[in-house]
Design an enzyme around this catalytic site. Sequence first.
Site, PDB file in Angstrom:
ATOM      1  N   ASP A  15       0.949  -1.023  -0.060  1.00  0.00           N
ATOM      2  CA  ASP A  15       0.040   0.016   0.055  1.00  0.00           C
ATOM      3  C   ASP A  15       0.865   1.213  -0.028  1.00  0.00           C
ATOM      4  O   ASP A  15       1.611   1.456   0.861  1.00  0.00           O
ATOM      5  CB  ASP A  15      -0.788  -0.004   1.325  1.00  0.00           C
ATOM      6  CG  ASP A  15      -1.740   0.989   1.311  1.00  0.00           C
ATOM      7  OD1 ASP A  15      -1.600   2.027   0.709  1.00  0.00           O
ATOM      8  OD2 ASP A  15      -2.805   1.056   2.353  1.00  0.00           O
ATOM      9  N   ILE A  16       0.865   2.023  -1.259  1.00  0.00           N
ATOM     10  CA  ILE A  16       1.723   3.155  -1.140  1.00  0.00           C
ATOM     11  C   ILE A  16       1.374   4.267  -0.322  1.00  0.00           C
ATOM     12  O   ILE A  16       2.480   4.882   0.277  1.00  0.00           O
ATOM     13  CB  ILE A  16       1.806   3.854  -2.488  1.00  0.00           C
ATOM     14  CG1 ILE A  16       2.709   4.652  -3.081  1.00  0.00           C
ATOM     15  CG2 ILE A  16       0.291   4.329  -2.753  1.00  0.00           C
ATOM     16  CD1 ILE A  16       2.987   5.054  -4.366  1.00  0.00           C
ATOM     17  N   ASN A  29      -5.577  12.629 -11.528  1.00  0.00           N
ATOM     18  CA  ASN A  29      -6.036  13.341 -12.621  1.00  0.00           C
ATOM     19  C   ASN A  29      -5.817  14.859 -12.752  1.00  0.00           C
ATOM     20  O   ASN A  29      -5.489  15.326 -12.115  1.00  0.00           O
ATOM     21  CB  ASN A  29      -7.497  13.022 -12.639  1.00  0.00           C
ATOM     22  CG  ASN A  29      -8.400  13.699 -11.585  1.00  0.00           C
ATOM     23  OD1 ASN A  29      -8.237  14.889 -11.364  1.00  0.00           O
ATOM     24  ND2 ASN A  29      -9.060  12.856 -10.487  1.00  0.00           N
ATOM     25  N   GLY A  37      -9.105   4.878  -7.390  1.00  0.00           N
ATOM     26  CA  GLY A  37      -7.906   4.342  -7.533  1.00  0.00           C
ATOM     27  C   GLY A  37      -6.614   4.811  -6.431  1.00  0.00           C
ATOM     28  O   GLY A  37      -6.984   5.258  -5.184  1.00  0.00           O
ATOM     29  N   ASP A  39      -5.053   7.652  -6.690  1.00  0.00           N
ATOM     30  CA  ASP A  39      -5.402   9.102  -6.399  1.00  0.00           C
ATOM     31  C   ASP A  39      -6.475   9.270  -5.248  1.00  0.00           C
ATOM     32  O   ASP A  39      -6.106  10.105  -4.123  1.00  0.00           O
ATOM     33  CB  ASP A  39      -5.925   9.704  -7.816  1.00  0.00           C
ATOM     34  CG  ASP A  39      -6.113  11.230  -7.691  1.00  0.00           C
ATOM     35  OD1 ASP A  39      -5.253  11.766  -6.881  1.00  0.00           O
ATOM     36  OD2 ASP A  39      -6.783  11.766  -8.573  1.00  0.00           O
ATOM     37  N   SER A 128      -0.966   5.040 -14.927  1.00  0.00           N
ATOM     38  CA  SER A 128      -1.755   4.995 -16.331  1.00  0.00           C
ATOM     39  C   SER A 128      -2.073   3.514 -16.353  1.00  0.00           C
ATOM     40  O   SER A 128      -2.661   3.127 -17.365  1.00  0.00           O
ATOM     41  CB  SER A 128      -1.056   5.613 -17.388  1.00  0.00           C
ATOM     42  OG  SER A 128      -1.050   6.909 -17.392  1.00  0.00           O
ATOM     43  N   THR A 129      -1.795   2.496 -15.739  1.00  0.00           N
ATOM     44  CA  THR A 129      -2.192   1.083 -16.034  1.00  0.00           C
ATOM     45  C   THR A 129      -3.458   0.802 -15.539  1.00  0.00           C
ATOM     46  O   THR A 129      -3.776  -0.641 -16.058  1.00  0.00           O
ATOM     47  CB  THR A 129      -1.015   0.179 -15.607  1.00  0.00           C
ATOM     48  OG1 THR A 129      -0.886   0.200 -14.057  1.00  0.00           O
ATOM     49  CG2 THR A 129       0.320   0.327 -16.135  1.00  0.00           C
ATOM     50  N   GLY A 130      -4.220   1.255 -14.768  1.00  0.00           N
ATOM     51  CA  GLY A 130      -5.537   1.213 -14.204  1.00  0.00           C
ATOM     52  C   GLY A 130      -6.577   1.592 -14.974  1.00  0.00           C
ATOM     53  O   GLY A 130      -6.375   1.048 -16.341  1.00  0.00           O
ATOM     54  N   TYR A 132      -6.647   4.186 -16.961  1.00  0.00           N
ATOM     55  CA  TYR A 132      -6.131   4.950 -18.154  1.00  0.00           C
ATOM     56  C   TYR A 132      -5.995   3.798 -19.084  1.00  0.00           C
ATOM     57  O   TYR A 132      -5.605   4.196 -20.258  1.00  0.00           O
ATOM     58  CB  TYR A 132      -5.200   5.711 -17.883  1.00  0.00           C
ATOM     59  CG  TYR A 132      -5.654   6.993 -17.046  1.00  0.00           C
ATOM     60  CD1 TYR A 132      -6.882   7.297 -16.608  1.00  0.00           C
ATOM     61  CD2 TYR A 132      -4.768   8.117 -17.137  1.00  0.00           C
ATOM     62  CE1 TYR A 132      -7.351   8.331 -16.053  1.00  0.00           C
ATOM     63  CE2 TYR A 132      -5.119   9.330 -16.398  1.00  0.00           C
ATOM     64  CZ  TYR A 132      -6.356   9.637 -15.919  1.00  0.00           C
ATOM     65  OH  TYR A 132      -6.813  10.702 -15.358  1.00  0.00           O
TER      66      TYR A 132
END
Length: 184
Positions: A15-16, A29, A37, A39, A128-130, A132
């Site tokens: 978990d970041i 965004n 996500g 963000d 961007s891999t989620g 997006y």
Amino acid sequence: MDKLLEGRLVITTGDITRLKVDAIVNAANSSLMGGGGVDGAIHRAGGPLILEACKKIRETDYPGGLPAGEAAVTGGGNLPAHFVIHTVGPIWRGGRSGEEKTLYNAYDNSLSLCPPNTIKTIAFPAISTGVYGFPKEKAAAISFKAVRDFLKKNPLPQIVTFIFYSTLDKTIFLSSLDLGKGQS
């Protein structure tokens, strides 16, 4: 945990928002007002100080929103990290709209905020891999190249962490790299 680039790149899962590093990167965004996500998780965990700082960035530096590929820094609010670097990755449109260069820039511009802020340790999600839709294998190669290129020229950050939410994503990342060609 895996280490690459002479130990300066750490690959892990978790978990970041719980990492004790100088800075974490938010896959934001362009509005900088929070979202889903990573963000949304960063804004929730960091509390209202992050949102207030993002509002100031919008008022002063980016009234039209943070452009894809750019990066801006705020304090970490209630997070263990001292800073949050907000960057906007590209929406995947089939690879014909400069998405690869924009993704590279998102990593590079985030890293470029480390030296002036004396950030020694930084952690990235898979930008961007989620939702997006950027293909994970392509994103792995681009993110690795951006970090490798930056670290070759800069002493800070000392350690970059790529933190993946799942072991599967970590495995995809590692298997996407061609480490036999001098990249490690």
